[in-house]
Each structure stands twice: as C-alpha cells, then as structure tokens.
Design an enzyme around this catalytic site. Sequence first.
Site, mmCIF file in Angstrom:
data_model
loop_
_atom_site.group_PDB
_atom_site.id
_atom_site.type_symbol
_atom_site.label_atom_id
_atom_site.label_comp_id
_atom_site.label_asym_id
_atom_site.label_seq_id
_atom_site.Cartn_x
_atom_site.Cartn_y
_atom_site.Cartn_z
ATOM 1 N N GLY A 19 99.931 91.146 -79.995
ATOM 2 C CA GLY A 19 100.312 90.211 -78.932
ATOM 3 C C GLY A 19 101.090 90.884 -77.833
ATOM 4 O O GLY A 19 102.080 90.343 -77.324
ATOM 5 N N ALA A 20 100.626 92.069 -77.421
ATOM 6 C CA ALA A 20 101.395 92.885 -76.483
ATOM 7 C C ALA A 20 100.988 92.686 -75.020
ATOM 8 O O ALA A 20 101.430 93.426 -74.153
ATOM 9 C CB ALA A 20 101.255 94.362 -76.856
ATOM 10 N N ARG A 22 101.771 90.271 -72.971
ATOM 11 C CA ARG A 22 102.782 89.698 -72.080
ATOM 12 C C ARG A 22 104.057 89.391 -72.855
ATOM 13 O O ARG A 22 104.107 89.558 -74.063
ATOM 14 C CB ARG A 22 102.257 88.415 -71.422
ATOM 15 C CG ARG A 22 101.813 87.330 -72.409
ATOM 16 C CD ARG A 22 101.133 86.186 -71.672
ATOM 17 N NE ARG A 22 100.551 85.192 -72.561
ATOM 18 C CZ ARG A 22 101.172 84.099 -72.981
ATOM 19 N NH1 ARG A 22 102.418 83.859 -72.599
ATOM 20 N NH2 ARG A 22 100.560 83.237 -73.767
ATOM 21 N N ASP A 72 91.584 89.074 -83.028
ATOM 22 C CA ASP A 72 92.358 87.961 -83.573
ATOM 23 C C ASP A 72 93.079 88.462 -84.815
ATOM 24 O O ASP A 72 92.454 88.724 -85.844
ATOM 25 C CB ASP A 72 91.417 86.805 -83.907
ATOM 26 C CG ASP A 72 92.139 85.615 -84.513
ATOM 27 O OD1 ASP A 72 93.356 85.700 -84.765
ATOM 28 O OD2 ASP A 72 91.466 84.590 -84.761
ATOM 29 N N SER A 151 112.189 84.080 -85.654
ATOM 30 C CA SER A 151 112.840 83.251 -84.639
ATOM 31 C C SER A 151 114.052 82.579 -85.259
ATOM 32 O O SER A 151 114.083 82.332 -86.471
ATOM 33 C CB SER A 151 111.864 82.180 -84.122
ATOM 34 O OG SER A 151 112.535 81.231 -83.327
ATOM 35 N N TYR A 164 105.988 75.607 -86.295
ATOM 36 C CA TYR A 164 106.518 76.889 -85.804
ATOM 37 C C TYR A 164 107.674 77.360 -86.690
ATOM 38 O O TYR A 164 107.748 78.526 -87.076
ATOM 39 C CB TYR A 164 106.987 76.716 -84.356
ATOM 40 C CG TYR A 164 107.398 77.999 -83.680
ATOM 41 C CD1 TYR A 164 106.442 78.923 -83.257
ATOM 42 C CD2 TYR A 164 108.744 78.283 -83.433
ATOM 43 C CE1 TYR A 164 106.808 80.097 -82.615
ATOM 44 C CE2 TYR A 164 109.123 79.451 -82.789
ATOM 45 C CZ TYR A 164 108.158 80.351 -82.381
ATOM 46 O OH TYR A 164 108.537 81.516 -81.757
ATOM 47 N N ALA A 166 108.253 76.575 -89.805
ATOM 48 C CA ALA A 166 107.735 76.962 -91.122
ATOM 49 C C ALA A 166 107.111 78.350 -91.070
ATOM 50 O O ALA A 166 107.301 79.176 -91.970
ATOM 51 C CB ALA A 166 106.703 75.934 -91.601
ATOM 52 N N ILE A 197 114.696 83.001 -75.328
ATOM 53 C CA ILE A 197 114.325 84.126 -74.484
ATOM 54 C C ILE A 197 113.465 83.624 -73.326
ATOM 55 O O ILE A 197 112.539 82.827 -73.534
ATOM 56 C CB ILE A 197 113.538 85.196 -75.283
ATOM 57 C CG1 ILE A 197 114.323 85.615 -76.541
ATOM 58 C CG2 ILE A 197 113.229 86.394 -74.407
ATOM 59 C CD1 ILE A 197 115.669 86.239 -76.261
#
Length: 255
Positions: A19-20, A22, A72, A151, A164, A166, A197
């Site tokens: 997931g780089a 952005r 994916d 998170s 999210y 979980a 963030i």
Amino acid sequence: MEETIKKNERIERTALVTGAGRGIGRAIAVRLAKDGFDVVINYHSNQQEAEATEALCHEANPDIKTLLVQGDVSDEADVQRMVEESTAAFPAIDVLVNNAGITRDNLMLRMTPEDFDAVLRSNLRSCFLMTKFVGRLMLKKRYGRIVNISSVVGLHGNAGQANYAASKAGIVGLTKSTALEYASRGITANAVAPGFIETRMTEVLSEEIKKQMMSRIPAGHFGHPEDIANAVSFLASEQSSYINGQVLSVDGGMQ
C-alpha cells in the site's frame, strides 16, 4: 584504495512496503529509501500514484533501486507472484512493512457482513499472507524485520469502526505471535499504532469529528505520515534488534 572502496560501498538491503502508493505507505517507502534500502513498492490499482512514490524514493536517495509490484495483498496467488517478482529483482527481502488497508465505516447495526469481511480481508488477511510468504525467505536467511501498521483504534476501539478496530486489533495479536515464532531465527516483528494522522483517509471527516479528536491529543496537533515513517525506520534498523513483539503508539499522547 581497496579500503576506500569498501568504506564507500553501499550495503544492499531491500524493503517491501504494501500500500505504498500514497499516504503513510508512501512516507514509509521514501524514508526507507533515504535510509539506503532498495524499495519494492506495492500498489493495488493506481499505478500513477505508485510511480509518484517511486520518483520520490529516487529523489530521496539516487543510489537505491526500486521495483513496482501490482497486486491484491489479500489474495494468496497475487502475494506469491509479488514475492517471486521481488526476489527475481533483489537477492532478499530484509524488511517487510504491512501497511495496506481500507475502511468501510458504519455503526454496527448498519454494517453489512460484506463490509465487515472486506476490511478484515484487506487489513488482516493481507498481513498473514505477506508474513507467511516473505517470512519463508527471512527464515532461510536467518534475518528480517517485520513491521505491521496497526492503529490506536485497534487498541481502544472506536464507534462506527467495529470492522476496522477488529482488523487492527487482530494485527496486534498476529504481530505478537509472529515475534514468538520467528525470534530464534534473527527476525523481529513489531507493530506501529498510528493515532490521528493527516491523510486522504482522514481528511474526509467532518470538522466536528476532527475537533473531538483534537481534544484527546495532548500534543495539540494531528500527526503526519512522516511521523509513522520515522517509527518504522527505527524498527527496520539494526538498532532495534532487541525489540520484538511490541506495539509502538505514535499518537501524540492520545487519551
């Protein structure tokens, strides 16, 4: 002369960041490039954003090499292919940063099973698959750094984000289990838990919600993707070799 060459010779190390394209993932990729890592930049669908990350990596350090890999990370076949492409380009994957993730927010009574499953698949299953396939390489080399992006929501929960929360809580458990299984082979696994963030994911929130969030942050300001990248940089380094199975909250002291 030989001694001078050895001193100036760059040690080749490779980091794979999911997931780089952005946000936090981009900041992590750029920071690791600055640290001297060759960087594998994973993206799901937006190649243009991934190419922008790649350009920033080379701007940060012209001496490093990069590789874009589309896929994916929640799909086993895609993960296996991406790891094969990475190892065809680089001798090893020394650092794995599991950053990719999505949100599908809603109150639990209104949340569909499909939205719950989609978030668990993208955020948690992806960490498992990437760790499984990259971990095999690290085990053979007897070295590795795995950094998972969790998170503060995974630590404290949040109304409207049951899926999210979980998934991010699951990442904490996965990280600690990985640390126990891999520690004897010179591999560490740690998690970073970002607070609020400023990214594209958070900028869509209402001013009222942002005000409520700010009231819980003693530092008095929201964080930036670079704050997370700095934490990842340390956990990916040699200096963190005796830190394992830990969760580092980067949240300005959020209460």
